[in-house]
Design a protein around this motif. Structure first.
Motif, PDB file in Angstrom:
ATOM      1  N   LYS A 102       0.887  -1.036  -0.081  1.00  0.00           N
ATOM      2  CA  LYS A 102      -0.166  -0.033   0.159  1.00  0.00           C
ATOM      3  C   LYS A 102       0.880   1.269  -0.056  1.00  0.00           C
ATOM      4  O   LYS A 102       1.857   1.220   0.251  1.00  0.00           O
ATOM      5  CB  LYS A 102      -1.036   0.029   1.203  1.00  0.00           C
ATOM      6  N   PHE A 103       0.371   2.452  -0.309  1.00  0.00           N
ATOM      7  CA  PHE A 103       0.871   3.583  -0.309  1.00  0.00           C
ATOM      8  C   PHE A 103       1.662   4.003   0.973  1.00  0.00           C
ATOM      9  O   PHE A 103       2.602   4.636   1.062  1.00  0.00           O
ATOM     10  CB  PHE A 103       0.076   4.625  -0.652  1.00  0.00           C
ATOM     11  N   ARG A 104       0.990   3.673   1.946  1.00  0.00           N
ATOM     12  CA  ARG A 104       1.464   3.868   3.349  1.00  0.00           C
ATOM     13  C   ARG A 104       2.927   2.859   3.675  1.00  0.00           C
ATOM     14  O   ARG A 104       3.952   3.766   4.179  1.00  0.00           O
ATOM     15  CB  ARG A 104       0.457   3.410   4.558  1.00  0.00           C
ATOM     16  N   HIS A 105       3.003   1.915   3.258  1.00  0.00           N
ATOM     17  CA  HIS A 105       4.384   1.226   2.985  1.00  0.00           C
ATOM     18  C   HIS A 105       5.159   1.939   2.296  1.00  0.00           C
ATOM     19  O   HIS A 105       6.633   2.279   2.807  1.00  0.00           O
ATOM     20  CB  HIS A 105       4.055  -0.289   2.286  1.00  0.00           C
ATOM     21  N   LEU A 106       5.022   2.350   0.932  1.00  0.00           N
ATOM     22  CA  LEU A 106       5.851   3.019   0.261  1.00  0.00           C
ATOM     23  C   LEU A 106       6.301   4.528   0.878  1.00  0.00           C
ATOM     24  O   LEU A 106       7.434   5.074   0.705  1.00  0.00           O
ATOM     25  CB  LEU A 106       5.217   3.354  -1.220  1.00  0.00           C
ATOM     26  N   ARG A 107       5.254   5.021   1.415  1.00  0.00           N
ATOM     27  CA  ARG A 107       5.869   6.457   2.114  1.00  0.00           C
ATOM     28  C   ARG A 107       6.800   6.304   3.226  1.00  0.00           C
ATOM     29  O   ARG A 107       7.612   7.141   3.354  1.00  0.00           O
ATOM     30  CB  ARG A 107       4.530   7.232   2.629  1.00  0.00           C
ATOM     31  N   LEU A 163      12.553   6.873   4.533  1.00  0.00           N
ATOM     32  CA  LEU A 163      13.951   6.217   5.284  1.00  0.00           C
ATOM     33  C   LEU A 163      15.175   6.471   4.283  1.00  0.00           C
ATOM     34  O   LEU A 163      16.354   6.067   4.780  1.00  0.00           O
ATOM     35  CB  LEU A 163      13.631   5.059   5.646  1.00  0.00           C
ATOM     36  N   LEU A 164      14.991   6.969   3.055  1.00  0.00           N
ATOM     37  CA  LEU A 164      16.074   7.327   2.300  1.00  0.00           C
ATOM     38  C   LEU A 164      16.887   8.453   2.907  1.00  0.00           C
ATOM     39  O   LEU A 164      17.982   8.728   2.450  1.00  0.00           O
ATOM     40  CB  LEU A 164      15.620   7.637   0.927  1.00  0.00           C
ATOM     41  N   ASP A 165      16.222   9.151   3.727  1.00  0.00           N
ATOM     42  CA  ASP A 165      16.859  10.765   4.017  1.00  0.00           C
ATOM     43  C   ASP A 165      16.925  10.321   5.706  1.00  0.00           C
ATOM     44  O   ASP A 165      17.957  11.309   6.133  1.00  0.00           O
ATOM     45  CB  ASP A 165      15.873  11.572   3.866  1.00  0.00           C
ATOM     46  N   MET A 183      18.166  -4.171  -1.537  1.00  0.00           N
ATOM     47  CA  MET A 183      16.696  -4.168  -2.007  1.00  0.00           C
ATOM     48  C   MET A 183      15.876  -2.916  -1.503  1.00  0.00           C
ATOM     49  O   MET A 183      15.105  -2.607  -2.310  1.00  0.00           O
ATOM     50  CB  MET A 183      16.281  -5.716  -1.788  1.00  0.00           C
ATOM     51  N   GLY A 184      16.315  -2.813  -0.285  1.00  0.00           N
ATOM     52  CA  GLY A 184      15.550  -1.881   0.136  1.00  0.00           C
ATOM     53  C   GLY A 184      15.671  -0.548  -0.121  1.00  0.00           C
ATOM     54  O   GLY A 184      14.747   0.259  -0.574  1.00  0.00           O
ATOM     55  N   VAL A 185      16.873   0.055  -0.532  1.00  0.00           N
ATOM     56  CA  VAL A 185      17.085   1.272  -1.254  1.00  0.00           C
ATOM     57  C   VAL A 185      16.405   1.173  -2.669  1.00  0.00           C
ATOM     58  O   VAL A 185      15.778   2.344  -3.080  1.00  0.00           O
ATOM     59  CB  VAL A 185      18.641   1.552  -1.436  1.00  0.00           C
ATOM     60  N   THR A 186      16.528   0.060  -3.469  1.00  0.00           N
ATOM     61  CA  THR A 186      16.012  -0.228  -4.712  1.00  0.00           C
ATOM     62  C   THR A 186      14.332   0.291  -4.585  1.00  0.00           C
ATOM     63  O   THR A 186      13.759   1.011  -5.386  1.00  0.00           O
ATOM     64  CB  THR A 186      16.061  -1.394  -5.429  1.00  0.00           C
ATOM     65  N   LEU A 187      13.615  -0.435  -3.773  1.00  0.00           N
ATOM     66  CA  LEU A 187      12.248  -0.267  -3.417  1.00  0.00           C
ATOM     67  C   LEU A 187      11.898   1.299  -3.076  1.00  0.00           C
ATOM     68  O   LEU A 187      10.889   1.735  -3.451  1.00  0.00           O
ATOM     69  CB  LEU A 187      11.744  -1.281  -2.478  1.00  0.00           C
ATOM     70  N   ALA A 188      12.641   1.670  -2.123  1.00  0.00           N
ATOM     71  CA  ALA A 188      12.509   3.076  -1.501  1.00  0.00           C
ATOM     72  C   ALA A 188      12.617   4.068  -2.549  1.00  0.00           C
ATOM     73  O   ALA A 188      11.791   4.975  -2.472  1.00  0.00           O
ATOM     74  CB  ALA A 188      13.357   3.430  -0.471  1.00  0.00           C
ATOM     75  N   ASP A 189      13.599   4.021  -3.591  1.00  0.00           N
ATOM     76  CA  ASP A 189      13.697   4.821  -4.568  1.00  0.00           C
ATOM     77  C   ASP A 189      12.634   4.946  -5.385  1.00  0.00           C
ATOM     78  O   ASP A 189      12.180   5.993  -5.900  1.00  0.00           O
ATOM     79  CB  ASP A 189      15.077   4.532  -5.113  1.00  0.00           C
ATOM     80  N   ARG A 190      12.206   3.834  -5.753  1.00  0.00           N
ATOM     81  CA  ARG A 190      11.137   3.484  -6.883  1.00  0.00           C
ATOM     82  C   ARG A 190       9.791   4.270  -6.173  1.00  0.00           C
ATOM     83  O   ARG A 190       8.997   4.957  -6.741  1.00  0.00           O
ATOM     84  CB  ARG A 190      10.874   2.279  -7.011  1.00  0.00           C
ATOM     85  N   ALA A 191       9.693   3.898  -4.892  1.00  0.00           N
ATOM     86  CA  ALA A 191       8.683   4.567  -4.016  1.00  0.00           C
ATOM     87  C   ALA A 191       8.617   6.041  -4.004  1.00  0.00           C
ATOM     88  O   ALA A 191       7.342   6.632  -4.428  1.00  0.00           O
ATOM     89  CB  ALA A 191       8.688   4.032  -2.664  1.00  0.00           C
ATOM     90  N   LEU A 222      14.845  19.690  -4.640  1.00  0.00           N
ATOM     91  CA  LEU A 222      14.372  19.370  -5.959  1.00  0.00           C
ATOM     92  C   LEU A 222      14.152  17.786  -6.150  1.00  0.00           C
ATOM     93  O   LEU A 222      13.096  17.370  -6.774  1.00  0.00           O
ATOM     94  CB  LEU A 222      15.549  20.030  -6.714  1.00  0.00           C
ATOM     95  N   LEU A 223      15.170  17.117  -5.472  1.00  0.00           N
ATOM     96  CA  LEU A 223      15.150  15.567  -5.565  1.00  0.00           C
ATOM     97  C   LEU A 223      13.835  15.241  -4.902  1.00  0.00           C
ATOM     98  O   LEU A 223      13.008  14.236  -5.194  1.00  0.00           O
ATOM     99  CB  LEU A 223      16.309  15.048  -5.099  1.00  0.00           C
ATOM    100  N   ALA A 224      13.584  15.656  -3.821  1.00  0.00           N
ATOM    101  CA  ALA A 224      12.097  15.541  -2.895  1.00  0.00           C
ATOM    102  C   ALA A 224      10.991  15.913  -3.499  1.00  0.00           C
ATOM    103  O   ALA A 224       9.757  15.586  -2.908  1.00  0.00           O
ATOM    104  CB  ALA A 224      12.469  16.103  -1.741  1.00  0.00           C
ATOM    105  N   GLY A 225      10.962  16.713  -4.574  1.00  0.00           N
ATOM    106  CA  GLY A 225       9.893  17.307  -5.385  1.00  0.00           C
ATOM    107  C   GLY A 225       9.207  18.608  -4.438  1.00  0.00           C
ATOM    108  O   GLY A 225       8.285  19.099  -4.896  1.00  0.00           O
TER     109      GLY A 225
END
Length: 325
Positions: free
Chosen positions: A20-25, A30-32, A78-86, A154-157
Motif C-alpha cells: 500500500k501507499f503507506r508502506h511506500l511512504r 527512510l532514504l533521508d 533491495m530496500g534502497v531500490t524499492l524506496a527509491d522507486r517508491a 528538488l529531488l524530494a519534489g
C-alpha cells in the motif's frame, strides 16, 4: 509467449500481496534518515505504526529491506531500490495531480522555486513582479537557501526548479542545467566605518577587523578564504560564522565587522531604493567571485504548464542579463 491472467498477475504481484501507499511512504522517508521515529514524525504517524508498516513491507516483498543498527536502521540494497522507486512513484503522483489541476485551470497553478540569495534578488524578484501583472492566477512559493538544501528539495519534489549550484555529490546527468554566470562578492561595512574614511583601503587593512562569514565549509566562506590567502594576506583572527543574512546585516550595522555578501545583495541593501540599511561596500577585492550558478531542474520530471510559463520568463530575464555569445 505467456499472456492472459498469469502475466497480469505477475505484473501486479506486489499489489496483490497487499503493498500500500503507506508502506511506500515510510520507505521513501527512510532514504533521508536512519531513524524510524524521524520518518514517522514527518509522516504524522506514530513510531510503532511506522515500524509495523516497515515490517509488513518486508513480509510482502519477501526479501530483507533493512538491517537494525544502534543508531537506527540501514536499508539493504533491495530496500534502497524499492524506496527509491517508491519516492519516484509518490512524486509522480503528486506531479500528475498538479498537472491535471493546472490543465483544468489553464494559466492557474502553483510553482515552487528555489534560489540562492543573489539570483533571488536579481532574477526571481523582477520575474515575480512581472508575473503578478501578466499571470495573476499563478501562485509562486520561493525558497531561499543554500544550494545543498535546494538540491535536496528538488529531488524530494518540494521545488520545481532552483537557481544555484549543483552539489559535487549529485550526478549532473540527472538534471537539466543552464549555466548563468559567476557571482561577484563584495566586502560590506556600516556607513562611517573607519575604512570608509581611508583613501585607498587594502585587503590587508580589512583582515585586521572582525569578519562575518558563512560557517566553516560553506562555498562563500571557502571562496573568501582562498582569495585572501592567494593575495598573500593572513586570514582574519576573529570570524563569526552565520548563514543568516539578517544577522550578518545586523552585525555589520552595529559594529566595525566586515561582512561578505553577493554583490547583488549588497547593492540591494545599500541602495535607498532597495532597503537602505545604512551599509556600503568597500572598494576592495572587487574581482572576488564565487563559482558559476545555474538554473537547474530534474531531467525526468516534466514542468507543469504553470512552471513552464515561469521558466520561460526566467530564461528571458537571464537572456537580458547575460546575452548569448
Amino acid at each position: 509467449m505467456e499472456s492472459g491472467p498469469n502475466k497480469v498477475g505477475r505484473r501486479d504481484r506486489l499489489i496483490g500481496r497487499g503493498i500500500k501507499f503507506r508502506h511506500l511512504r515510510v520507505l521513501a522517508e527512510l532514504l533521508d534518515t536512519p531513524q524510524v521515529s524521524a520518518a514517522a514524525a514527518r509522516l504524522n504517524m506514530t513510531q510503532p505504526t511506522a515500524s509495523r508498516l516497515l515490517a509488513e513491507a518486508e513480509t510482502i516483498v519477501g526479501v530483507p529491506l533493512y538491517e537494525r543498527h544502534p543508531r537506527g536502521i540501514r536499508l539493504t540494497v533491495m530496500g534502497v531500490t524499492l524506496a527509491d522507486r517508491a519516492r519516484r512513484l509518490l512524486r509522480d503522483l503528486d506531479q500528475t495531480d498538479r498537472e491535471i489541476e493546472d490543465m483544468g485551470r489553464g494559466t492557474r497553478g502553483t510553482v515552487n522555486i528555489g534560489a540562492v540569495t543573489g539570483p533571488a534578488l536579481e532574477i526571481i524578484l523582477p520575474v515575480i513582479r512581472q508575473l503578478r501583472v501578466t499571470h495573476p492566477d499563478i501562485r509562486v512559493n520561493v525558497s531561499v537557501d543554500l544550494s545543498d538544501k535546494l538540491a535536496g528539495e528538488l529531488l524530494a519534489g518540494a521545488v520545481d526548479f532552483y537557481i544555484g549550484r549543483l552539489p559535487a555529490d549529485r550526478d549532473p546527468r540527472s538534471f537539466v542545467i543552464r549555466t548563468i554566470g559567476e557571482e561577484p562578492l563584495s566586502l560590506v561595512v556600516r556607513k562611517g566605518h573607519p575604512l570608509t574614511r581611508k583613501p585607498a583601503p587594502t585587503l590587508e587593512d580589512c583582515v585586521a577587523y572582525d569578519w562575518i562569514l558563512q560557517p566553516q565549509g560553506g562555498l562563500m566562506r571557502t571562496t573568501v578564504e582562498a582569495y585572501v590567502l592567494s593575495r598573500g594576506c593572513t586570514l582574519p583572527d576573529r570570524v563569526l560564522g552565520t548563514s543568516s543574512i539578517l544577522l550578518t546585516l545586523a552585525l555589520i550595522a552595529s559594529s566595525n565587522g566586515i561582512g561578505t555578501l553577493a554583490r547583488t545583495v549588497a547593492r540591494f541593501y545599500a541602495d535607498h531604493e532597495g532597503m537602505g540599511m545604512g551599509i556600503e561596500t568597500l572598494p576592495v577585492a572587487e574581482d572576488m567571485r564565487v563559482t558559476p550558478y545555474a538554473l537547474i531542474r530534474s531531467r525526468d520530471v516534466s514542468p507543469t504548464p504553470a512552471a513552464q510559463t515561469l521558466l520561460g520568463m526566467i530564461h528571458e530575464r537571464i537572456d537580458s542579463l547575460v546575452p548569448p555569445v
